[in-house]
Write a protein that holds these residues in place. Sequence first.
Motif, PDB file in Angstrom:
ATOM      1  N   CYS A  23       0.824  -1.210   0.000  1.00  0.00           N
ATOM      2  CA  CYS A  23       0.000   0.000   0.000  1.00  0.00           C
ATOM      3  C   CYS A  23       0.857   1.259   0.000  1.00  0.00           C
ATOM      4  CB  CYS A  23      -0.936   0.009   1.202  1.00  0.00           C
ATOM      5  SG  CYS A  23      -2.301  -1.143   1.034  1.00  0.00           S
ATOM      6  N   ARG A  24       1.942   1.242   0.758  1.00  0.00           N
ATOM      7  CA  ARG A  24       2.839   2.407   0.784  1.00  0.00           C
ATOM      8  C   ARG A  24       3.486   2.632  -0.578  1.00  0.00           C
ATOM      9  NH1 ARG A  24       4.569   3.914   6.356  1.00  0.00           N
ATOM     10  NH2 ARG A  24       3.396   2.552   7.732  1.00  0.00           N
ATOM     11  N   GLN A  25       3.911   1.554  -1.228  1.00  0.00           N
ATOM     12  CA  GLN A  25       4.505   1.689  -2.563  1.00  0.00           C
ATOM     13  C   GLN A  25       3.459   2.182  -3.564  1.00  0.00           C
ATOM     14  OE1 GLN A  25       7.652   1.668  -3.594  1.00  0.00           O
ATOM     15  NE2 GLN A  25       6.852   2.250  -5.586  1.00  0.00           N
ATOM     16  N   ALA A  26       2.283   1.615  -3.507  1.00  0.00           N
ATOM     17  CA  ALA A  26       1.213   2.052  -4.408  1.00  0.00           C
ATOM     18  C   ALA A  26       0.879   3.521  -4.167  1.00  0.00           C
ATOM     19  CB  ALA A  26      -0.022   1.176  -4.212  1.00  0.00           C
ATOM     20  N   ALA A  27       0.927   3.949  -2.930  1.00  0.00           N
ATOM     21  CA  ALA A  27       0.627   5.344  -2.594  1.00  0.00           C
ATOM     22  C   ALA A  27       1.619   6.289  -3.272  1.00  0.00           C
ATOM     23  CB  ALA A  27       0.644   5.539  -1.078  1.00  0.00           C
ATOM     24  N   ARG A  28       2.884   5.936  -3.292  1.00  0.00           N
ATOM     25  CA  ARG A  28       3.899   6.793  -3.934  1.00  0.00           C
ATOM     26  C   ARG A  28       3.527   7.059  -5.391  1.00  0.00           C
ATOM     27  NH1 ARG A  28       6.760   3.375  -0.836  1.00  0.00           N
ATOM     28  NH2 ARG A  28       7.955   4.314   0.859  1.00  0.00           N
ATOM     29  N   GLU A  29       3.151   6.012  -6.081  1.00  0.00           N
ATOM     30  CA  GLU A  29       2.817   6.138  -7.495  1.00  0.00           C
ATOM     31  C   GLU A  29       1.468   6.838  -7.699  1.00  0.00           C
ATOM     32  OE1 GLU A  29       3.050   2.118  -8.932  1.00  0.00           O
ATOM     33  OE2 GLU A  29       5.111   1.903  -8.189  1.00  0.00           O
ATOM     34  N   TYR A  30       0.492   6.466  -6.901  1.00  0.00           N
ATOM     35  CA  TYR A  30      -0.859   6.991  -7.098  1.00  0.00           C
ATOM     36  C   TYR A  30      -0.948   8.473  -6.758  1.00  0.00           C
ATOM     37  CZ  TYR A  30      -5.935   6.953  -7.398  1.00  0.00           C
ATOM     38  OH  TYR A  30      -7.223   7.206  -7.758  1.00  0.00           O
ATOM     39  N   PHE A  31      -0.334   8.897  -5.650  1.00  0.00           N
ATOM     40  CA  PHE A  31      -0.372  10.310  -5.297  1.00  0.00           C
ATOM     41  C   PHE A  31       0.338  11.155  -6.350  1.00  0.00           C
ATOM     42  CE2 PHE A  31      -1.583   8.900  -1.026  1.00  0.00           C
ATOM     43  CZ  PHE A  31      -2.584   9.822  -0.747  1.00  0.00           C
ATOM     44  N   ALA A  32       1.448  10.667  -6.872  1.00  0.00           N
ATOM     45  CA  ALA A  32       2.158  11.405  -7.921  1.00  0.00           C
ATOM     46  C   ALA A  32       1.256  11.569  -9.148  1.00  0.00           C
ATOM     47  CB  ALA A  32       3.452  10.686  -8.289  1.00  0.00           C
ATOM     48  N   GLU A  33       0.560  10.515  -9.506  1.00  0.00           N
ATOM     49  CA  GLU A  33      -0.354  10.561 -10.660  1.00  0.00           C
ATOM     50  C   GLU A  33      -1.484  11.561 -10.430  1.00  0.00           C
ATOM     51  OE1 GLU A  33      -3.836   7.609 -12.068  1.00  0.00           O
ATOM     52  OE2 GLU A  33      -1.857   6.678 -11.955  1.00  0.00           O
ATOM     53  N   ARG A  34      -2.081  11.517  -9.255  1.00  0.00           N
ATOM     54  CA  ARG A  34      -3.210  12.411  -8.969  1.00  0.00           C
ATOM     55  C   ARG A  34      -2.759  13.872  -8.884  1.00  0.00           C
ATOM     56  NH1 ARG A  34      -6.712  10.758 -11.352  1.00  0.00           N
ATOM     57  NH2 ARG A  34      -8.332  11.832 -10.197  1.00  0.00           N
ATOM     58  N   CYS A  35      -1.564  14.098  -8.338  1.00  0.00           N
ATOM     59  CA  CYS A  35      -1.029  15.464  -8.282  1.00  0.00           C
ATOM     60  C   CYS A  35      -0.787  16.004  -9.684  1.00  0.00           C
ATOM     61  CB  CYS A  35       0.258  15.523  -7.469  1.00  0.00           C
ATOM     62  SG  CYS A  35      -0.012  15.389  -5.687  1.00  0.00           S
ATOM     63  N   ARG A  36      -0.208  15.185 -10.551  1.00  0.00           N
ATOM     64  CA  ARG A  36       0.017  15.618 -11.934  1.00  0.00           C
ATOM     65  C   ARG A  36      -1.311  15.979 -12.603  1.00  0.00           C
ATOM     66  NH1 ARG A  36       3.864  11.457 -11.804  1.00  0.00           N
ATOM     67  NH2 ARG A  36       2.396   9.995 -12.740  1.00  0.00           N
ATOM     68  N   TYR A  37      -2.319  15.164 -12.364  1.00  0.00           N
ATOM     69  CA  TYR A  37      -3.626  15.422 -12.990  1.00  0.00           C
ATOM     70  C   TYR A  37      -4.239  16.726 -12.479  1.00  0.00           C
ATOM     71  CZ  TYR A  37      -8.531  15.193 -14.133  1.00  0.00           C
ATOM     72  OH  TYR A  37      -9.783  15.515 -14.584  1.00  0.00           O
ATOM     73  N   PHE A  38      -4.325  16.910 -11.170  1.00  0.00           N
ATOM     74  CA  PHE A  38      -5.038  18.060 -10.615  1.00  0.00           C
ATOM     75  C   PHE A  38      -4.248  19.362 -10.688  1.00  0.00           C
ATOM     76  CE2 PHE A  38      -7.736  14.820  -8.562  1.00  0.00           C
ATOM     77  CZ  PHE A  38      -8.978  15.310  -8.955  1.00  0.00           C
ATOM     78  N   LEU A  39      -2.953  19.306 -10.867  1.00  0.00           N
ATOM     79  CA  LEU A  39      -2.143  20.515 -10.937  1.00  0.00           C
ATOM     80  C   LEU A  39      -2.594  21.434 -12.070  1.00  0.00           C
ATOM     81  CD1 LEU A  39       0.254  21.875  -9.516  1.00  0.00           C
ATOM     82  CD2 LEU A  39       1.729  20.832 -11.238  1.00  0.00           C
TER      83      LEU A  39
END
Length: 138
Positions: A23-39
Amino acid sequence: MCKAIGVYPPENIKRMEVMDRRCRQAAREYFAERCRYFLQFTGGSYSRITIRDQKTRWGSCSSTGTLSFNYRLMFAPPRVLDYVVVHELCHLTHMNHSREFWNLVASVMPEYKTYRNWLKEHGRELNIEYHMKRLNLL
């Protein structure tokens, strides 16, 4: 990891530890993806993203542009996680909780209050033990 870890047999503890790391590893990737999208909607720029296991915060934004997120949000509904991402990205423009800040949050996610309230009501359920019990893995 969790306070009740001593009440489980060793195989369940191992399973929880493995799931926690995943879950921690998935979080690293998923948060980066969501930040790129919403930025694109919030503006600003960040320097890096960190994933933590904070006890009292879901996210934070430093004055140097570091965004930090609580990996436990991975157990929340996706729109709740997105709300925290939008909230922290909006701090890149407004480093406060002014009316302008909340107006920016609302311009990106008009229903943000629903997700903020969900976190207040269900935040304590966002942990590996509760998640695995819900999936009948414990």
